[in-house]
Motif scaffolding. Structure first.
Motif, PDB file in Angstrom:
ATOM      1  N   VAL A 134      -5.252 -15.101  -2.272  1.00 31.12           N
ATOM      2  CA  VAL A 134      -4.463 -14.184  -3.104  1.00 31.12           C
ATOM      3  C   VAL A 134      -3.273 -14.942  -3.687  1.00 31.12           C
ATOM      4  O   VAL A 134      -2.949 -14.812  -4.882  1.00 31.12           O
ATOM      5  CB  VAL A 134      -3.990 -12.954  -2.300  1.00 31.12           C
ATOM      6  CG1 VAL A 134      -3.020 -12.114  -3.115  1.00 31.12           C
ATOM      7  CG2 VAL A 134      -5.172 -12.120  -1.853  1.00 31.12           C
ATOM      8  N   LYS A 177       1.374  -7.504  -0.835  1.00 30.28           N
ATOM      9  CA  LYS A 177       0.827  -6.185  -1.195  1.00 30.28           C
ATOM     10  C   LYS A 177      -0.624  -6.285  -1.659  1.00 30.28           C
ATOM     11  O   LYS A 177      -1.459  -5.476  -1.289  1.00 30.28           O
ATOM     12  CB  LYS A 177       1.671  -5.529  -2.287  1.00 30.28           C
ATOM     13  CG  LYS A 177       2.907  -4.882  -1.761  1.00 30.28           C
ATOM     14  CD  LYS A 177       3.495  -3.977  -2.826  1.00 30.28           C
ATOM     15  CE  LYS A 177       4.677  -3.257  -2.275  1.00 30.28           C
ATOM     16  NZ  LYS A 177       4.441  -1.873  -2.001  1.00 30.28           N
ATOM     17  N   ILE A 178      -0.914  -7.291  -2.479  1.00 30.82           N
ATOM     18  CA  ILE A 178      -2.291  -7.465  -2.960  1.00 30.82           C
ATOM     19  C   ILE A 178      -3.219  -7.802  -1.793  1.00 30.82           C
ATOM     20  O   ILE A 178      -4.323  -7.268  -1.697  1.00 30.82           O
ATOM     21  CB  ILE A 178      -2.360  -8.550  -4.058  1.00 30.82           C
ATOM     22  CG1 ILE A 178      -1.614  -8.075  -5.304  1.00 30.82           C
ATOM     23  CG2 ILE A 178      -3.799  -8.898  -4.393  1.00 30.82           C
ATOM     24  CD1 ILE A 178      -1.453  -9.141  -6.371  1.00 30.82           C
ATOM     25  N   LYS A 237      -4.017  -4.687   0.256  1.00 32.83           N
ATOM     26  CA  LYS A 237      -4.949  -3.764  -0.409  1.00 32.83           C
ATOM     27  C   LYS A 237      -6.337  -4.354  -0.567  1.00 32.83           C
ATOM     28  O   LYS A 237      -7.274  -3.647  -0.937  1.00 32.83           O
ATOM     29  CB  LYS A 237      -4.392  -3.344  -1.763  1.00 32.83           C
ATOM     30  CG  LYS A 237      -3.164  -2.463  -1.623  1.00 32.83           C
ATOM     31  CD  LYS A 237      -2.732  -1.897  -2.931  1.00 32.83           C
ATOM     32  CE  LYS A 237      -1.530  -1.004  -2.693  1.00 32.83           C
ATOM     33  NZ  LYS A 237      -1.261  -0.121  -3.796  1.00 32.83           N
ATOM     34  N   ASN A 238      -6.471  -5.650  -0.311  1.00 29.63           N
ATOM     35  CA  ASN A 238      -7.764  -6.331  -0.417  1.00 29.63           C
ATOM     36  C   ASN A 238      -8.019  -7.142   0.846  1.00 29.63           C
ATOM     37  O   ASN A 238      -7.965  -8.381   0.818  1.00 29.63           O
ATOM     38  CB  ASN A 238      -7.782  -7.242  -1.651  1.00 29.63           C
ATOM     39  CG  ASN A 238      -7.665  -6.468  -2.932  1.00 29.63           C
ATOM     40  OD1 ASN A 238      -8.629  -5.880  -3.392  1.00 29.63           O
ATOM     41  ND2 ASN A 238      -6.469  -6.448  -3.495  1.00 29.63           N
ATOM     42  N   VAL A 277      -2.462 -15.408  -7.707  1.00 34.02           N
ATOM     43  CA  VAL A 277      -1.187 -15.003  -8.322  1.00 34.02           C
ATOM     44  C   VAL A 277      -0.524 -16.207  -8.988  1.00 34.02           C
ATOM     45  O   VAL A 277      -0.061 -16.112 -10.135  1.00 34.02           O
ATOM     46  CB  VAL A 277      -0.251 -14.354  -7.274  1.00 34.02           C
ATOM     47  CG1 VAL A 277       1.154 -14.180  -7.821  1.00 34.02           C
ATOM     48  CG2 VAL A 277      -0.814 -13.013  -6.819  1.00 34.02           C
ATOM     49  N   LEU A 314       4.649  -9.531  -3.691  1.00 35.07           N
ATOM     50  CA  LEU A 314       3.497  -9.181  -4.519  1.00 35.07           C
ATOM     51  C   LEU A 314       2.215  -9.690  -3.875  1.00 35.07           C
ATOM     52  O   LEU A 314       1.226  -8.947  -3.755  1.00 35.07           O
ATOM     53  CB  LEU A 314       3.653  -9.770  -5.923  1.00 35.07           C
ATOM     54  CG  LEU A 314       2.478  -9.587  -6.875  1.00 35.07           C
ATOM     55  CD1 LEU A 314       2.231  -8.119  -7.161  1.00 35.07           C
ATOM     56  CD2 LEU A 314       2.726 -10.355  -8.169  1.00 35.07           C
ATOM     57  N   VAL A 315       2.228 -10.933  -3.423  1.00 37.91           N
ATOM     58  CA  VAL A 315       1.057 -11.513  -2.759  1.00 37.91           C
ATOM     59  C   VAL A 315       0.706 -10.703  -1.526  1.00 37.91           C
ATOM     60  O   VAL A 315      -0.465 -10.383  -1.284  1.00 37.91           O
ATOM     61  CB  VAL A 315       1.316 -12.999  -2.396  1.00 37.91           C
ATOM     62  CG1 VAL A 315       0.234 -13.541  -1.484  1.00 37.91           C
ATOM     63  CG2 VAL A 315       1.429 -13.833  -3.656  1.00 37.91           C
TER      64      VAL A 315
END
Length: 94
Positions: free
Chosen positions: A22, A9-10, A13-14, A26, A6-7
Motif C-alpha cells: 500500500v 487507512k487504505i 480497508k484492504n 501511494v 493515508l497508507v
C-alpha cells in the motif's frame, strides 16, 4: 492527515494487501503526479480536482524585515483546483 495515516487507512480497508505494498502504491501515485506536473502537464482526478503548474514571472520584491529591494527569480508553483463533487461534499450537498 499525513501520508503515513493515508497508507494506514487504505491498508486497514484492504486487509488482503500488505502494508508495504500500500505504501509503494501511494508513493507511486504521488510520484506520477509530481513527474507529470514537472513536465508542465495537468493532472485531473475526476470529482476530486485538478493539479496544474502556474508560472510566476521574475519581479522585484521587498524584504519585509529591512525594506530592501530583492530580485525574485521566475518560478513554477503548484496549483490545485477542487472538483465539483469535492466542493459539494464539503458543503453537505451529497
Amino acid at each position: 492527515m499525513i501520508k503515513s495515516e493515508l497508507v494506514l487507512k487504505i491498508a486497514e480497508k484492504n486487509p488482503h494487501l500488505y502494508h508495504r505494498d500500500v505504501e509503494r502504491i501511494v508513493n507511486r501515485v504521488f510520484d506520477e503526479i509530481i513527474n507529470t506536473m514537472k513536465d508542465g502537464n495537468r493532472v485531473e482526478l475526476r470529482g476530486f480536482g485538478a493539479f496544474s503548474v502556474k508560472e510566476r514571472r521574475a519581479r522585484t520584491g521587498r524584504n519585509p524585515r529591512t525594506g530592501e529591494s530583492v530580485e525574485v527569480t521566475e518560478k513554477r508553483v503548484p496549483f490545485f483546483k477542487t472538483g465539483k463533487e469535492l466542493r459539494n461534499r464539503l458543503n453537505g450537498k451529497d
